[in-house]
Design a protein around this motif. Structure first.
Motif, PDB file in Angstrom:
ATOM      1  N   LEU B 440       0.441 -15.907   4.008  1.00 10.86           N
ATOM      2  CA  LEU B 440       1.183 -17.123   4.277  1.00 10.86           C
ATOM      3  C   LEU B 440       1.436 -17.798   2.939  1.00 10.86           C
ATOM      4  O   LEU B 440       0.522 -17.926   2.126  1.00 10.86           O
ATOM      5  CB  LEU B 440       0.378 -18.067   5.186  1.00 10.86           C
ATOM      6  N   LYS B 441       2.695 -18.178   2.706  1.00  7.31           N
ATOM      7  CA  LYS B 441       2.977 -18.947   1.490  1.00  7.31           C
ATOM      8  C   LYS B 441       3.036 -20.396   1.911  1.00  7.31           C
ATOM      9  O   LYS B 441       4.001 -20.852   2.495  1.00  7.31           O
ATOM     10  CB  LYS B 441       4.315 -18.501   0.894  1.00  7.31           C
ATOM     11  N   LEU B 442       1.927 -21.078   1.654  1.00  9.06           N
ATOM     12  CA  LEU B 442       1.778 -22.441   2.125  1.00  9.06           C
ATOM     13  C   LEU B 442       1.404 -23.328   0.967  1.00  9.06           C
ATOM     14  O   LEU B 442       0.630 -22.944   0.101  1.00  9.06           O
ATOM     15  CB  LEU B 442       0.655 -22.520   3.151  1.00  9.06           C
ATOM     16  N   GLY B 445       1.076 -22.259  -2.584  1.00 10.42           N
ATOM     17  CA  GLY B 445       0.035 -21.301  -2.942  1.00 10.42           C
ATOM     18  C   GLY B 445       0.119 -20.097  -2.025  1.00 10.42           C
ATOM     19  O   GLY B 445       1.077 -19.944  -1.267  1.00 10.42           O
ATOM     20  N   VAL B 446      -0.860 -19.266  -2.105  1.00  7.32           N
ATOM     21  CA  VAL B 446      -0.866 -18.056  -1.295  1.00  7.32           C
ATOM     22  C   VAL B 446      -2.119 -18.031  -0.428  1.00  7.32           C
ATOM     23  O   VAL B 446      -3.220 -18.228  -0.931  1.00  7.32           O
ATOM     24  CB  VAL B 446      -0.830 -16.800  -2.202  1.00  7.32           C
ATOM     25  N   THR B 447      -1.910 -17.824   0.848  1.00  9.91           N
ATOM     26  CA  THR B 447      -3.035 -17.701   1.764  1.00  9.91           C
ATOM     27  C   THR B 447      -3.048 -16.276   2.294  1.00  9.91           C
ATOM     28  O   THR B 447      -2.020 -15.786   2.754  1.00  9.91           O
ATOM     29  CB  THR B 447      -2.891 -18.688   2.932  1.00  9.91           C
ATOM     30  N   THR B 448      -4.172 -15.617   2.189  1.00  7.14           N
ATOM     31  CA  THR B 448      -4.258 -14.244   2.667  1.00  7.14           C
ATOM     32  C   THR B 448      -5.307 -14.171   3.778  1.00  7.14           C
ATOM     33  O   THR B 448      -6.444 -14.600   3.583  1.00  7.14           O
ATOM     34  CB  THR B 448      -4.669 -13.298   1.518  1.00  7.14           C
ATOM     35  N   ILE B 449      -4.881 -13.663   4.908  1.00  8.70           N
ATOM     36  CA  ILE B 449      -5.820 -13.498   6.023  1.00  8.70           C
ATOM     37  C   ILE B 449      -6.102 -12.013   6.164  1.00  8.70           C
ATOM     38  O   ILE B 449      -5.178 -11.215   6.309  1.00  8.70           O
ATOM     39  CB  ILE B 449      -5.227 -14.045   7.338  1.00  8.70           C
ATOM     40  N   MET B 470      -7.470 -18.458  -0.006  1.00 13.38           N
ATOM     41  CA  MET B 470      -6.334 -19.287  -0.389  1.00 13.38           C
ATOM     42  C   MET B 470      -6.379 -19.518  -1.893  1.00 13.38           C
ATOM     43  O   MET B 470      -7.438 -19.798  -2.440  1.00 13.38           O
ATOM     44  CB  MET B 470      -6.411 -20.641   0.324  1.00 13.38           C
ATOM     45  N   ARG B 471      -5.216 -19.386  -2.514  1.00 20.95           N
ATOM     46  CA  ARG B 471      -5.167 -19.587  -3.967  1.00 20.95           C
ATOM     47  C   ARG B 471      -4.061 -20.569  -4.340  1.00 20.95           C
ATOM     48  O   ARG B 471      -2.948 -20.480  -3.817  1.00 20.95           O
ATOM     49  CB  ARG B 471      -4.891 -18.237  -4.671  1.00 20.95           C
ATOM     50  N   ASP B 492      -8.410 -23.726  -4.645  1.00 21.62           N
ATOM     51  CA  ASP B 492      -8.688 -22.378  -4.133  1.00 21.62           C
ATOM     52  C   ASP B 492      -9.680 -22.529  -2.988  1.00 21.62           C
ATOM     53  O   ASP B 492     -10.579 -23.361  -3.057  1.00 21.62           O
ATOM     54  CB  ASP B 492      -9.345 -21.503  -5.212  1.00 21.62           C
ATOM     55  N   ALA B 493      -9.496 -21.743  -1.962  1.00 19.75           N
ATOM     56  CA  ALA B 493     -10.470 -21.795  -0.866  1.00 19.75           C
ATOM     57  C   ALA B 493     -10.794 -20.387  -0.413  1.00 19.75           C
ATOM     58  O   ALA B 493      -9.919 -19.524  -0.349  1.00 19.75           O
ATOM     59  CB  ALA B 493      -9.917 -22.603   0.291  1.00 19.75           C
ATOM     60  N   ASP B 494     -12.043 -20.151  -0.128  1.00 17.15           N
ATOM     61  CA  ASP B 494     -12.472 -18.884   0.453  1.00 17.15           C
ATOM     62  C   ASP B 494     -13.178 -19.203   1.756  1.00 17.15           C
ATOM     63  O   ASP B 494     -14.160 -19.934   1.765  1.00 17.15           O
ATOM     64  CB  ASP B 494     -13.450 -18.155  -0.479  1.00 17.15           C
TER      65      ASP B 494
END
Lengths: 138, 624, 74
Positions: B440-442, B445-449, B470-471, B492-494
């Protein structure tokens, strides 16, 4: 006498600490369990009169079953069956979810039998439940 | 056959006592014939009434007891039958009474029976029976009709029951060599039927059938079942009567009204599927060919069908489909709908073409338009294994604008794009597993699931597991979207081991921290207050409130918060630990602001409550 | 049903033995399945589903029991 009392106290203290772990509450506050609880609570409004009329009863394995559909008008029998099926699906899920929520999936059968007893214990008088000999009126 | 009887002849009265110990009659006719023989002998005498009673009669299929036959002899003789009967397997006896006007010519004679009744504790069938012919030129050729008046039937469990049934059953059967030619009509005029799992509330239905019976084989052709307001079913086929095996059957439902047929026929059959609580309308036609009790081919046509789940989980509008199926040869299936909805996600006009090969479905591509993008499924293959569907496919999401998607999912409006490339999605045993990443480009940034699995998505206990990375999320966008006090910077979130039940989190290991790199880092006074408020009583801004008031915003060095959620408790930590707590915002420059957290454990419900209060209180002035 | 715990210390084992002698009725407690807790949990859920607590509205909202039913003494 004092000594004996003290000894008993010590022993019971020891026991209590042993049982302390086991007596801790089971985790039942997960969203899945609440969702099931909610769904069952809503359904109970429709099931209550069927318990009273003896159309359905509580089974030995913690579920419900149609005991005497003829107690119900024809037009309601289909929904009665659907309600029983839905309730049983929820109950089966509930026992599984409680076991899973407590990280002991192997407890499912024991949770089910605990529930089976408690449903019957808490049933209103006049409701039916199943024991080894068949249907019994409470 | 052994029987003993006594005949006492008096002047006007004759009594026959028959004690049948065990009459094993093959044809019932022998018994009737015997009676007639008796009557024939008697009629020579001047007798006005004949009574015959038997204690018990046994037959391989049924038993009778307390049999009383009374024949009143005058110009039009009346035969009164009163007996208790039961099938061999039954426990309870049924009372059978009937009065028949009997023609003296037995061969072609008419039987006109009225006040018939068949009664048990659960069954009460009042009937009239008319036999207008028994033989033509010495060959059996029966024409008979039964009229039922408010008949009642119920089995012990109450799973099969008929009430207030009024209708006619007509039979015509004629012997032709070894075979019987038969035809029948059933006119169901009135009455309620529950035949698990089906329920029909009222009459108005008709059944006509015609065929042959020879050597244990019941053939029927031009058989028609007309159900009021639903449609017509035409049947032809052959049934072996010894084991009730369908040798072959061709069924044709040319035009079924789905709105009335769904509750009557399909809902009970779909009780355990997601389609058990829906509204449907449209036209359906179905042809089925069965051989040796197995479906050989079918052909299903859906015409402008609308399907909507009553729990709003899914809906399809203007659904048209042609679904042919054959056991032997692969078939092409086509299906399209104009619009739909799946878990609040709007679906656009979609056309699907697929190949069905016995119990497997394959299609190279399905494109499901969703808002301004689409979900592209490719290399789709599904198969029914051991009574359960198993499928796998490759999925891609053509960029969908998050602004629209978030609105339709009833989330705060988010700018950005959602896209995904998942090399393998599998569904097995009610569980969807993905092997690959959804991106997801939110918030710039970039969110990867990744590691996404979904269980029971349409049921009442849906579960989701995933890892989310999330970066470089733009904190400015993020804080504006969720009405949190303004923060400038990147995040950034993990979120590892995320577990949702019923779409609510029950487990995760989340770590949020400022992204590495150089960019402006500013936090507003309001955001500081909000973060403090999140910490509850145990957290406080480590600056004098008076000092805080003088500045609208502050510089910070880093922001970070970790929450490990277990059993509804969030175990918190920050960017650094101190003796008393942990640092959530570490200030920089002058005035330096440091936000500290002191509560290492916070109830999840509390935390969500606080967060909601913060965002609610912040969003109000914005609306104004 | 019952499995014995491996106690590292024989002292504790002896202590347990002691309790067994004094209170033999308690020996059959299945330490692996918390029967009392399960009963309590079941009661809580059943009370909620069947709306058995007094003074609670028959609304569709799930109710949280403030008072926990006491497990019957074994």
């Amino acid at each position: 006498m004092k000594k004996i009392l003290f000894g008993l106290l010590l022993v019971s203290g020891l026991l209590a600490s042993q049982l302390g772990m086991a007596a801790a509450d089971l985790e039942i506050n997960t969203p899945a369990i609440s969702a099931l609880q909610n769904s069952m609570q809503n359904r109970h409004g429709q099931l209550a009169s069927f318990y009273t009329s003896g159309a359905i009863g509580l089974t030995k394995d913690g579920l419900i079953a149609v005991k005497d559909a003829s107690a119900v008008p024809l037009k309601d029998r289909q929904s009665l069956n659907a309600l029983v099926a839905a309730e049983n699906a929820d109950r089966n899920k509930l026992y599984k979810e409680i076991a899973a929520a407590n990280a002991h999936p192997e407890w499912e059968a024991e949770i089910r039998s605990t529930f089976a007893q408690r449903w019957v214990q808490k049933a209103q008088s006049g409701w039916y439940y199943q024991d080894a000999s068949g249907w019994v009126k409470r | 056959m052994s029987l003993s009887y006594a005949i006492v002849v008096t002047d006007t009265y004759l009594q026959v006592f028959i004690h049948l110990k065990a009459i094993l009659m093959q044809p019932l006719a022998k018994w009737i014939g015997f009676c007639w023989l008796m009557l024939a002998c008697i009629s020579a005498h001047a007798v006005s009434q004949v009574s015959i009673s038997a204690d018990r009669i046994e037959h391989p299929q049924f038993d009778a007891q307390q049999v009383k036959l009374a024949l009143t002899l005058n110009k039009s003789p009346i035969l009164q039958i009163k007996t208790q009967v039961k099938a061999k397997a039954d426990k309870d006896w049924a009372q059978l009474n009937v009065n028949c006007q009997v023609s003296t010519k037995i061969q072609t004679g008419r039987w006109d029976c009225t006040q018939g009744q068949f009664k048990t504790s659960r069954i009460d069938i009042p009937f009239d029976l008319q036999i207008s012919r028994l033989y033509t030129q010495g060959v059996p050729d029966v024409i008979a009709g039964i009229h039922f008046k408010n008949a009642k039937y119920g089995d012990e469990a109450g799973l099969h029951a008929i009430e207030q049934f009024t209708g006619d059953l007509n039979i015509n059967a004629k012997q032709q060599g070894e075979a019987w030619l038969w035809q029948t009509t059933v006119d169901w005029q009135k009455g309620e039927v529950f035949w698990q799992p089906f329920y029909v509330a009222e009459g108005g239905h008709k059944f006509t059938a015609k065929g042959r019976y020879e050597n244990d084989l019941l053939s029927f052709d031009t058989t028609r079942l007309t159900m009021a307001k639903v449609g017509e079913l035409a049947l032809e086929g052959q049934l072996r009567t010894s084991d009730l095996k369908l040798i072959n059957l061709k069924a044709n439902l040319p035009s079924l009204n789905l709105a009335t047929a769904y509750p009557l026929l399909f809902k009970p059959l779909l009780e355990k599927t997601a389609f058990n609580n829906a509204e449907m309308e449209g036209k359906v036609s179905l042809k089925v060919d069965i051989q040796d009790s197995e479906v050989k081919t079918f052909d299903l046509l859906l015409n402008d069908v609308n399907v909507a789940d009553n729990n709003q989980k899914f809906a399809f509008y203007k659904l048209n489909a042609h679904i042919p199926w054959s056991y032997d040869t692969p078939q092409n299936v086509s299906l399209n709908y104009e619009s739909g909805e799946l878990l609040d996600m709007p679906l656009g006009n979609t056309a699907v073409k697929a190949e069905v090969n016995r119990y497997a479905v394959t299609t190279p591509n399905i494109r499901l338009p969703i808002l301004d993008g689409a979900l592209n499924l490719s290399d789709v293959s599904a198969a029914r294994v051991g009574g359960q569907w198993v499928w796998h496919l490759r999925a891609e999401i053509e960029p969908i604008s998050m602004a629209e998607l978030s609105t339709s999912l009833k989330l705060p409006r988010m700018e950005g794009l959602a896209s995904a490339a998942i090399p393998l999605v599998t569904y097995n045993n009610g569980k969807v597993t993905t092997d690959g990443n959804i991106q997801l480009k939110l918030f710039n940034g970039v969110t990867t699931i990744s590691q996404l699995t979904l269980q029971d998505p349409l049921g009442n206990t849906p579960k989701l597991n995933a890892d989310i990375i999330m970066r470089n999320l733009d904190l400015g966008d993020l804080t504006r979207t969720f009405s949190f006090g303004a923060i400038e910077g990147k995040l950034d979130a993990d979120i590892a081991n995320l577990q949702l039940q019923n779409w609510k989190p029950v487990n995760f290991d989340a770590a949020i921290k400022s992204s590495p790199g150089k960019y402006p880092k500013k936090i507003s006074q309001r955001a500081v207050e909000n973060i403090s408020a999140l910490g509850g009583a145990g957290a406080a801004a480590a600056v004098q409130r008076s000092v805080l008031r003088f500045f609208e915003e502050f510089n910070y060095e880093k922001i970070g918060l970790n929450c490990k959620l277990r059993n509804d408790i969030c175990y918190m930590s920050g960017v650094e630990s101190t003796a008393q707590g942990y640092v959530i915002v570490k200030g920089r420059g002058i005035p330096a602001i440091t936000v500290m957290g002191y509560n290492q454990t916070v109830g999840w419900a509390d935390l969500i409550g606080r967060l909601k209060r913060v965002t609610d209180s912040n969003s109000k002035p914005i609306i104004k | 049903m019952e499995k014995l715990i491996n106690f590292k210390s024989s002292l504790l084992g002896a202590a347990l033995l002691g309790t067994m002698v004094i209170l033999p009725a308690c020996v059959t407690i299945n330490i692996y399945f918390p029967a009392a807790a399960a009963e309590k949990a079941a009661d809580k859920i059943i009370d909620d589903v069947w709306q058995l607590k007094d003074g609670q509205p028959n609304g569709s909202e799930p109710t949280v029991n403030t008072k926990e039913p006491t497990a019957p003494a074994k």
